[in-house]
Design an enzyme around this catalytic site. Structure first.
Site, PDB file in Angstrom:
ATOM      1  N   CYS A   1      37.403 -45.728 -23.813  1.00  0.00           N
ATOM      2  CA  CYS A   1      36.570 -44.882 -22.969  1.00  0.00           C
ATOM      3  C   CYS A   1      37.219 -44.746 -21.597  1.00  0.00           C
ATOM      4  CB  CYS A   1      35.190 -45.507 -22.821  1.00  0.00           C
ATOM      5  SG  CYS A   1      34.272 -45.625 -24.374  1.00  0.00           S
TER       6      CYS A   1
ATOM      7  N   GLU B   1      35.998 -45.367 -18.747  1.00  0.00           N
ATOM      8  CA  GLU B   1      35.713 -46.526 -17.908  1.00  0.00           C
ATOM      9  C   GLU B   1      36.757 -47.621 -18.112  1.00  0.00           C
ATOM     10  OE1 GLU B   1      31.552 -44.901 -19.028  1.00  0.00           O
ATOM     11  OE2 GLU B   1      33.554 -44.946 -19.898  1.00  0.00           O
TER      12      GLU B   1
ATOM     13  N   ARG C   1      28.991 -31.739 -17.196  1.00  0.00           N
ATOM     14  CA  ARG C   1      27.911 -32.520 -17.820  1.00  0.00           C
ATOM     15  C   ARG C   1      27.337 -33.570 -16.887  1.00  0.00           C
ATOM     16  NH1 ARG C   1      29.773 -35.314 -22.638  1.00  0.00           N
ATOM     17  NH2 ARG C   1      31.904 -35.010 -21.904  1.00  0.00           N
TER      18      ARG C   1
END
Length: 152
Positions: free
Chosen positions: A68, A70, A96
């Site tokens: 991901c 992150e 988004r």
């Protein structure tokens, strides 16, 4: 019924807003998906180190569970010499907005940076929250001790 925010929830500071903007720029400049398309790079993240430096990353989608955004940002911070991360924010492509970390990322953040604050979308707009509030009845993990019940 409106969800109750944890007591650690705070409005974003100017520095937090800047972190969100950097995460947004990271994905806006690097997404490979057009609107309504799936892609490999669809999320951007930014982390702030205790010394004020900021590092960004984008996800690398893969059917085996690629990293991901992150985790990529955390790795970039470590590679840049940052050892203490204080805040993290992730943003989806195509406007988004702020996206909260998945369960795996929450566990990694909790284990490696137990004092980190996480920027989340809430009904009252983005807020930063202590990672411990996202991990009720958590199991802490370390290289030395393995998995143990987290102190709470």
């Amino acid at each position: 019924m409106r969800p109750t925010l944890p007591s650690s929830a705070r409005e974003l500071t100017d520095a937090d807003e800047e972190l969100v903007d950097l995460a947004r720029r990271a994905i806006d400049e690097n997404t490979d998906a057009g609107p309504d398309e799936e892609g490999v790079h669809t999320m951007g993240a930014a982390v702030r180190a205790a010394d004020g430096r900021v590092f960004t990353g984008v996800n690398l989608y893969h059917f085996t569970g690629g990293p991901c955004a992150e985790l990529v940002a955390l790795g970039a911070a470590r590679a840049g010499g940052a050892r203490e991360i204080t805040v993290i924010a992730a943003v989806g492509n195509h406007g988004r907005g702020v996206v909260g970390p998945c369960g795996r990322d929450r566990q990694v953040l909790f284990d490696y940076h137990p004092d980190i604050r996480v920027v989340l979308p809430t009904p009252r707009g983005p807020r930063s929250v202590a990672i411990a509030d996202l991990m009720p009845l958590a199991t802490a993990w370390s290289m030395e001790g393995g998995s143990v019940p987290a102190e709470g």
